[in-house]
Design an enzyme around this catalytic site. Structure first.
Site, PDB file in Angstrom:
ATOM      1  N   LYS A  66     -19.089   5.487  13.917  1.00 44.04           N
ATOM      2  CA  LYS A  66     -19.058   4.545  12.793  1.00 44.04           C
ATOM      3  C   LYS A  66     -17.663   3.946  12.631  1.00 44.04           C
ATOM      4  O   LYS A  66     -17.530   2.767  12.279  1.00 44.04           O
ATOM      5  CB  LYS A  66     -19.498   5.240  11.509  1.00 44.04           C
ATOM      6  N   HIS A 117     -17.897  22.064   6.159  1.00 43.86           N
ATOM      7  CA  HIS A 117     -19.307  22.453   6.104  1.00 43.86           C
ATOM      8  C   HIS A 117     -19.540  23.603   5.150  1.00 43.86           C
ATOM      9  O   HIS A 117     -18.645  24.391   4.859  1.00 43.86           O
ATOM     10  CB  HIS A 117     -19.879  22.764   7.487  1.00 43.86           C
TER      11      HIS A 117
END
Length: 130
Positions: A66, A117
C-alpha cells in the site's frame, strides 16, 4: 541528513489472526509458503502458535504494498517483500525481484516498518521514504 527526506507513501493493514489461523489449518504449508519467504517461514513456525506471527507478516506485506500504491498483485508479490526481525525485536524490510525494481523506479531510499499484534489482531504500518 533528514532534511532532504520525503515521504513517498504510507501503508497500513490490520489482519484478524483467526482468519490466518483458519487458512493455515485449511491450506497448511501451501498457504504459508505462498506468502512467506523461507527465513520468515522458519521464524513463524519456530513458535508454538505461528498464526500471530504469520498474520503480522501478512499485514506487513500488505502495508508495504500500500505504501508503494500497488497492493499485492502483478507489480509486487508476496515473496518480493521479506520482513527481517532484528535482535532488538524491531523489523526491517528486504525487497527482492519486483520490489527492488519498484524502489528504484520510485527513487525510494528506505521503508520504515512497524508491527504490532495481540491474540486477535496483527497490524503493520509502512512508510516509504525517498
Amino acid at each position: 541528513d533528514s532534511f532532504g527526506a520525503m515521504i513517498l507513501g504510507v501503508g497500513i493493514d490490520l489482519v484478524e489472526v483467526g482468519r490466518i489461523r483458519d487458512s493455515l489449518e485449511r491450506l497448511g504449508e501451501r498457504f504459508a509458503r505462498r506468502i512467506l519467504c523461507p527465513a520468515e517461514y522458519d521464524y513463524c513456525f519456530s513458535h508454538t502458535d505461528p498464526s500471530t506471527h504469520v498474520a503480522a507478516r501478512f499485514a506487513a506485506k500488505e502495508a508495504v504494498s500500500k505504501a508503494f500504491g500497488t497492493g499485492i498483485g502483478t507489480e509486487l508479490g508476496w515473496l518480493d517483500i521479506e520482513v527481517i526481525r532484528l535482535e532488538s525485536g524491531s523489523t526491517q524490510v528486504r525487497l527482492q525481484g519486483a520490489g527492488t525494481q519498484l524502489m528504484e523506479r520510485r527513487s525510494a531510499k528506505i521503508i520504515h516498518l512497524n508491527l504490532t499484534h495481540t491474540a486477535q489482531y496483527a497490524s503493520a504500518v509502512a512508510i516509504l521514504e525517498g
